[in-house]
Design a protein around this motif. Structure first.
Motif, PDB file in Angstrom:
ATOM      1  N   ALA A  11       0.896  -1.145  -0.076  1.00  0.00           N
ATOM      2  CA  ALA A  11      -0.007  -0.137  -0.044  1.00  0.00           C
ATOM      3  C   ALA A  11       1.025   1.154   0.026  1.00  0.00           C
ATOM      4  N   GLY A  12       1.956   1.169   0.790  1.00  0.00           N
ATOM      5  CA  GLY A  12       2.922   2.622   0.828  1.00  0.00           C
ATOM      6  C   GLY A  12       3.390   2.832  -0.494  1.00  0.00           C
ATOM      7  N   PHE A  13       3.805   1.636  -1.236  1.00  0.00           N
ATOM      8  CA  PHE A  13       4.347   1.796  -2.529  1.00  0.00           C
ATOM      9  C   PHE A  13       3.422   2.341  -3.649  1.00  0.00           C
ATOM     10  N   THR A  14       2.297   1.543  -3.646  1.00  0.00           N
ATOM     11  CA  THR A  14       1.337   2.006  -4.670  1.00  0.00           C
ATOM     12  C   THR A  14       0.644   3.401  -4.241  1.00  0.00           C
ATOM     13  N   SER A  15       0.800   3.578  -3.141  1.00  0.00           N
ATOM     14  CA  SER A  15      -0.150   4.896  -2.697  1.00  0.00           C
ATOM     15  C   SER A  15       1.121   6.177  -3.320  1.00  0.00           C
ATOM     16  N   PHE A  16       2.201   5.854  -3.098  1.00  0.00           N
ATOM     17  CA  PHE A  16       3.379   6.811  -3.506  1.00  0.00           C
ATOM     18  C   PHE A  16       3.327   7.120  -4.671  1.00  0.00           C
ATOM     19  N   VAL A  17       3.510   5.931  -5.843  1.00  0.00           N
ATOM     20  CA  VAL A  17       3.304   6.233  -7.383  1.00  0.00           C
ATOM     21  C   VAL A  17       2.116   6.510  -7.796  1.00  0.00           C
ATOM     22  N   SER A  18       1.114   6.268  -7.019  1.00  0.00           N
ATOM     23  CA  SER A  18      -0.061   6.667  -7.876  1.00  0.00           C
ATOM     24  C   SER A  18      -1.369   7.032  -7.007  1.00  0.00           C
ATOM     25  N   HIS A  19      -1.133   7.187  -5.602  1.00  0.00           N
ATOM     26  CA  HIS A  19      -2.217   7.448  -4.593  1.00  0.00           C
ATOM     27  C   HIS A  19      -3.108   6.358  -4.594  1.00  0.00           C
ATOM     28  N   ALA A  20      -2.802   5.034  -5.007  1.00  0.00           N
ATOM     29  CA  ALA A  20      -3.451   3.964  -5.025  1.00  0.00           C
ATOM     30  C   ALA A  20      -3.378   2.766  -3.916  1.00  0.00           C
ATOM     31  N   GLY A  21      -3.264   3.173  -2.681  1.00  0.00           N
ATOM     32  CA  GLY A  21      -2.903   2.294  -1.834  1.00  0.00           C
ATOM     33  C   GLY A  21      -4.170   1.545  -1.373  1.00  0.00           C
ATOM     34  N   GLY A  22      -5.170   1.993  -1.635  1.00  0.00           N
ATOM     35  CA  GLY A  22      -6.417   1.272  -1.241  1.00  0.00           C
ATOM     36  C   GLY A  22      -6.703  -0.077  -1.474  1.00  0.00           C
TER      37      GLY A  22
END
Length: 251
Positions: free
Chosen positions: A143-154
């Protein structure tokens, strides 16, 4: 690029409303659609930087409605796991050019749609998945990775929370708290990488009332109306915009 020009502001208003309604609890998990929409009309790094302060405004607006209704064990595990995920994403983000970022954002958008549709049809089940702290650390890292690169940590956070069989309101409260914390983690790296600028902050001032309106609308809808139609529209929107971003990045 003038981020306060009429065409970009109109696209930004639509993007922020979609993100706010989702983040408020009506169609939770699709809040990153705002960044995907903005990446069509601005540089992707600019879109992410523009959305970050607005997402934080949404977090603060939504927190009182869900105060202390979260799962404390799950929230702590996800936040702890998000730290190394955020660091890794910052290293990738630093070396990626605009086209690589477009492909990353577009790919995550399509994966989100595929994941949600598969889960809705029972092809992906979270029953029986580990729901302890170690699983939380792992899913928090994703979640931290995907949130950083696309705000998609959900979606990664959702897999973990659903494996714990939490109730609807606990689920929403936990995601609001967790992504408030993760978004705070992202401020420093975004600033150091030069993504946040005077222009993005000025545009944020114009859009902050829209973010609050979106959140309040989402909270209201969360308690009254099934989210199925919002999800369907968002899936189509993400599929189209995600495909367009991948096409532009590869071309």
């Amino acid at each position: 690029m003038d981020l306060t020009s009429a065409p970009i502001l109109l696209a930004a208003v639509a993007a922020v409303l979609v993100a706010g309604i989702s983040k408020g609890g009506f169609g939770s998990g699709a809040a990153f659609a705002g960044a995907v929409i903005l990446a069509l009309v601005t540089e992707p790094q600019t879109a992410l930087a523009l959305m970050l302060p607005l997402l934080m405004v949404m977090d603060v607006t939504a927190l009182p409605a869900y105060w202390r209704k979260w799962d404390p064990v799950a929230a702590a595990a996800l936040c702890l796991g998000a730290v190394p995920g955020t660091v890794l994403a910052a290293l990738v983000f630093r070396s990626a050019d605009a086209d690589v970022t477009r492909v990353l954002i577009g790919s995550i958008a399509l994966l989100f749609v595929a994941f949600q549709m598969s889960r809705d049809r029972g092809l992906i089940r979270t029953d029986g998945l580990p729901g302890g702290r170690v699983a939380g650390w792992i899913w928090g890292g994703v979640a931290g990775f995907t949130s950083f690169v696309s705000h998609a940590g959900g979606p990664p956070a959702a897999v973990y929370l659903l494996s714990r069989k939490v109730e609807k309101e606990v689920f929403q409260a936990t995601t609001v708290l967790v992504f408030w914390a993760i978004n705070l983690m992202k401020i420093g790296p975004y600033a150091l990488l030069g993504a946040i600028s005077r222009d993005t902050l000025i545009a944020d001032l114009y859009l902050a009332p829209v973010a609050v309106a979106g959140i309040l609308t989402g909270i209201w809808l969360h308690r009254r109306i099934p989210a199925v139609w919002f999800f369907r529209v968002t899936y189509v929107l993400l599929a189209v915009t995600g495909t367009k971003l991948i096409w532009d990045g590869l071309a």
